[in-house]
Design a protein around this motif. Sequence first.
Motif, mmCIF file in Angstrom:
data_model
loop_
_atom_site.group_PDB
_atom_site.id
_atom_site.type_symbol
_atom_site.label_atom_id
_atom_site.label_comp_id
_atom_site.label_asym_id
_atom_site.label_seq_id
_atom_site.Cartn_x
_atom_site.Cartn_y
_atom_site.Cartn_z
ATOM 1 N N SER A 154 20.605 22.877 84.830
ATOM 2 C CA SER A 154 20.917 23.927 83.859
ATOM 3 C C SER A 154 20.867 23.412 82.415
ATOM 4 C CB SER A 154 22.303 24.515 84.146
ATOM 5 O OG SER A 154 23.307 23.547 83.901
ATOM 6 N N LEU A 155 20.980 22.101 82.219
ATOM 7 C CA LEU A 155 20.933 21.531 80.860
ATOM 8 C C LEU A 155 19.572 21.777 80.209
ATOM 9 C CD1 LEU A 155 22.484 19.738 78.741
ATOM 10 C CD2 LEU A 155 21.343 17.769 79.768
ATOM 11 N N GLU A 176 21.159 10.866 75.525
ATOM 12 C CA GLU A 176 20.939 9.826 74.519
ATOM 13 C C GLU A 176 20.170 10.468 73.373
ATOM 14 O OE1 GLU A 176 18.888 6.486 76.207
ATOM 15 O OE2 GLU A 176 19.016 5.288 74.375
ATOM 16 N N GLY A 215 19.485 9.567 85.369
ATOM 17 C CA GLY A 215 20.144 10.854 85.138
ATOM 18 C C GLY A 215 20.429 11.193 83.688
ATOM 19 N N ILE A 216 20.028 10.321 82.750
ATOM 20 C CA ILE A 216 20.318 10.561 81.329
ATOM 21 C C ILE A 216 19.002 10.696 80.548
ATOM 22 C CG2 ILE A 216 21.408 9.661 79.233
ATOM 23 C CD1 ILE A 216 23.372 8.130 80.990
ATOM 24 N N PRO A 217 18.754 11.902 79.969
ATOM 25 C CA PRO A 217 17.549 12.056 79.164
ATOM 26 C C PRO A 217 17.659 11.257 77.858
ATOM 27 C CG PRO A 217 18.680 14.176 79.445
ATOM 28 C CD PRO A 217 19.552 13.134 80.042
ATOM 29 N N LEU A 276 16.473 11.502 74.386
ATOM 30 C CA LEU A 276 15.838 12.395 73.426
ATOM 31 C C LEU A 276 15.918 11.843 72.007
ATOM 32 C CD1 LEU A 276 16.732 15.826 74.986
ATOM 33 C CD2 LEU A 276 14.451 14.934 74.586
ATOM 34 N N GLU A 326 17.881 24.310 79.860
ATOM 35 C CA GLU A 326 17.842 25.530 79.044
ATOM 36 C C GLU A 326 18.171 25.260 77.585
ATOM 37 O OE1 GLU A 326 20.524 28.449 80.664
ATOM 38 O OE2 GLU A 326 19.809 27.982 82.687
ATOM 39 N N ILE A 327 19.011 24.270 77.329
ATOM 40 C CA ILE A 327 19.440 24.067 75.936
ATOM 41 C C ILE A 327 18.865 22.795 75.308
ATOM 42 C CG2 ILE A 327 21.554 25.407 76.294
ATOM 43 C CD1 ILE A 327 23.113 22.730 76.111
ATOM 44 N N LEU A 328 18.132 21.996 76.070
ATOM 45 C CA LEU A 328 17.514 20.795 75.475
ATOM 46 C C LEU A 328 16.263 21.183 74.692
ATOM 47 C CD1 LEU A 328 17.688 18.015 78.223
ATOM 48 C CD2 LEU A 328 19.232 18.426 76.303
ATOM 49 N N ARG A 329 16.067 20.516 73.553
ATOM 50 C CA ARG A 329 14.892 20.758 72.722
ATOM 51 C C ARG A 329 14.339 19.429 72.228
ATOM 52 N NH1 ARG A 329 15.635 24.870 74.780
ATOM 53 N NH2 ARG A 329 15.706 26.990 73.936
ATOM 54 N N CYS A 330 13.077 19.457 71.809
ATOM 55 C CA CYS A 330 12.442 18.286 71.211
ATOM 56 C C CYS A 330 13.174 17.930 69.913
ATOM 57 C CB CYS A 330 10.980 18.612 70.920
ATOM 58 S SG CYS A 330 10.109 17.302 70.040
ATOM 59 N N ASN A 384 22.367 17.873 85.094
ATOM 60 C CA ASN A 384 22.247 19.102 85.853
ATOM 61 C C ASN A 384 21.026 19.883 85.363
ATOM 62 O OD1 ASN A 384 22.934 22.104 86.420
ATOM 63 N ND2 ASN A 384 24.341 20.908 87.701
ATOM 64 N N ARG A 431 23.210 3.971 74.808
ATOM 65 C CA ARG A 431 23.177 4.140 76.256
ATOM 66 C C ARG A 431 24.322 3.380 76.935
ATOM 67 N NH1 ARG A 431 19.074 6.717 78.760
ATOM 68 N NH2 ARG A 431 19.133 6.511 81.005
ATOM 69 N N ASP A 470 27.198 16.607 81.170
ATOM 70 C CA ASP A 470 25.837 16.081 81.082
ATOM 71 C C ASP A 470 25.773 15.111 79.917
ATOM 72 O OD1 ASP A 470 24.276 17.462 83.141
ATOM 73 O OD2 ASP A 470 24.819 19.267 82.030
ATOM 74 N N LEU A 471 25.166 13.954 80.151
ATOM 75 C CA LEU A 471 25.063 12.936 79.104
ATOM 76 C C LEU A 471 23.660 12.950 78.518
ATOM 77 C CD1 LEU A 471 26.967 10.151 81.032
ATOM 78 C CD2 LEU A 471 27.806 11.462 79.074
ATOM 79 N N ARG A 496 30.246 8.002 81.573
ATOM 80 C CA ARG A 496 30.009 8.426 82.956
ATOM 81 C C ARG A 496 31.102 7.875 83.877
ATOM 82 N NH1 ARG A 496 24.275 7.262 85.345
ATOM 83 N NH2 ARG A 496 23.859 9.400 84.702
ATOM 84 N N PRO A 521 18.907 17.208 69.534
ATOM 85 C CA PRO A 521 17.871 17.793 70.393
ATOM 86 C C PRO A 521 18.390 18.945 71.256
ATOM 87 C CG PRO A 521 18.666 15.768 71.379
ATOM 88 C CD PRO A 521 19.450 15.967 70.108
ATOM 89 N N LEU A 522 19.026 19.915 70.621
ATOM 90 C CA LEU A 522 19.609 21.054 71.334
ATOM 91 C C LEU A 522 19.135 22.359 70.701
ATOM 92 C CD1 LEU A 522 23.286 19.753 71.642
ATOM 93 C CD2 LEU A 522 21.600 19.897 73.492
ATOM 94 N N ALA A 523 19.106 23.412 71.527
ATOM 95 C CA ALA A 523 18.668 24.728 71.062
ATOM 96 C C ALA A 523 19.704 25.332 70.106
ATOM 97 C CB ALA A 523 18.448 25.641 72.257
#
Lengths: 225, 64
Positions: free
Chosen positions: B4-5, A104, B49-51, B53, B7-11, B2, A81, A101-102, A88, A111-113
């Motif tokens: 829109s992010l 962690e 502002g920062i997830p 994950l 849409e592409i974030l996943r567990c 944002n 972080r 977009d940041l 940033r 953790p992305l599709a």
Amino acid sequence: MDDRPDGDPSRTARTAAVKATYERIATHFAATREYAWPEVKSFVADCPPGRVGLDLGCGNCRHAELLATRTDRVVGLDLSRGLLATGRTRARERGFDDQLDLLEGDAATLPLASDTIDLAVYVATLHHLPTRETRIASLAALERVLAPGGRALVSAWSTAHPTFDGHDEGFDTTVDWTLPGGDPVARFYHIYDPDEFDADLEQSGLSVRECTVSSGNCYAVVESR
Amino acid sequence: MNESLLEILRCPLDKAELTLEDAEYDGDEIVSGTLVCTECGERYPIEDGIPNLLPPDMREGTPA
């Protein structure tokens, strides 16, 4: 797919140790990482433009900044972080914060599709993952998230670097980071033998377009299969 | 982050989709909230502002 790391407390603890190291050195480390690598510049310049870019192990986002010239949006992912905060700041100073977009996260449990990333750089990060299993898992995760036709540049420190003269096989080591004031902070590295780098890429399922050794680092331009 | 992010974030554990709860916004930017996995129910915080994950056992404050 299930990446639950529960079964391997050693891997989790070792990844947490890498995170703690970079949280501690983040500000000083980022300040010494001002410029993008030429190998990354030329990779990005040769790639077709796309919708979403990914800087995996983004640190201060110097390479996310390059990706932002080719993609509409960029995701900067890092374990630390503290480093994300430096990213940033850079993005705000250089005017690409509206595209960035940041996140962690951990490169081995990305953790992305699936099939969402058009352009990625995974530079000088893979060698911080603690075991071969997690390194291959992270490469397989990169393969999973790359969109069809998407492309990535992967790099890792290698035995070809003059620092590691005398080593002809990959090995684990620690390399000290010296904070202002002289405090050394040990960082974990796996130094790759170039053949081993190729073998890990092969095992991950990534399709390799090009593999080179430059400035003591292994590089590969890869795609999803 | 944002919106829109999302849409592409996943567990990170099972790659299932996430839903957003308790979100606070600054324009299009989500500044805080919680992402909840639609499959396993794991909760991930968005702070400043920062997830975050990271898998739960890698989160700060989690005993290693």
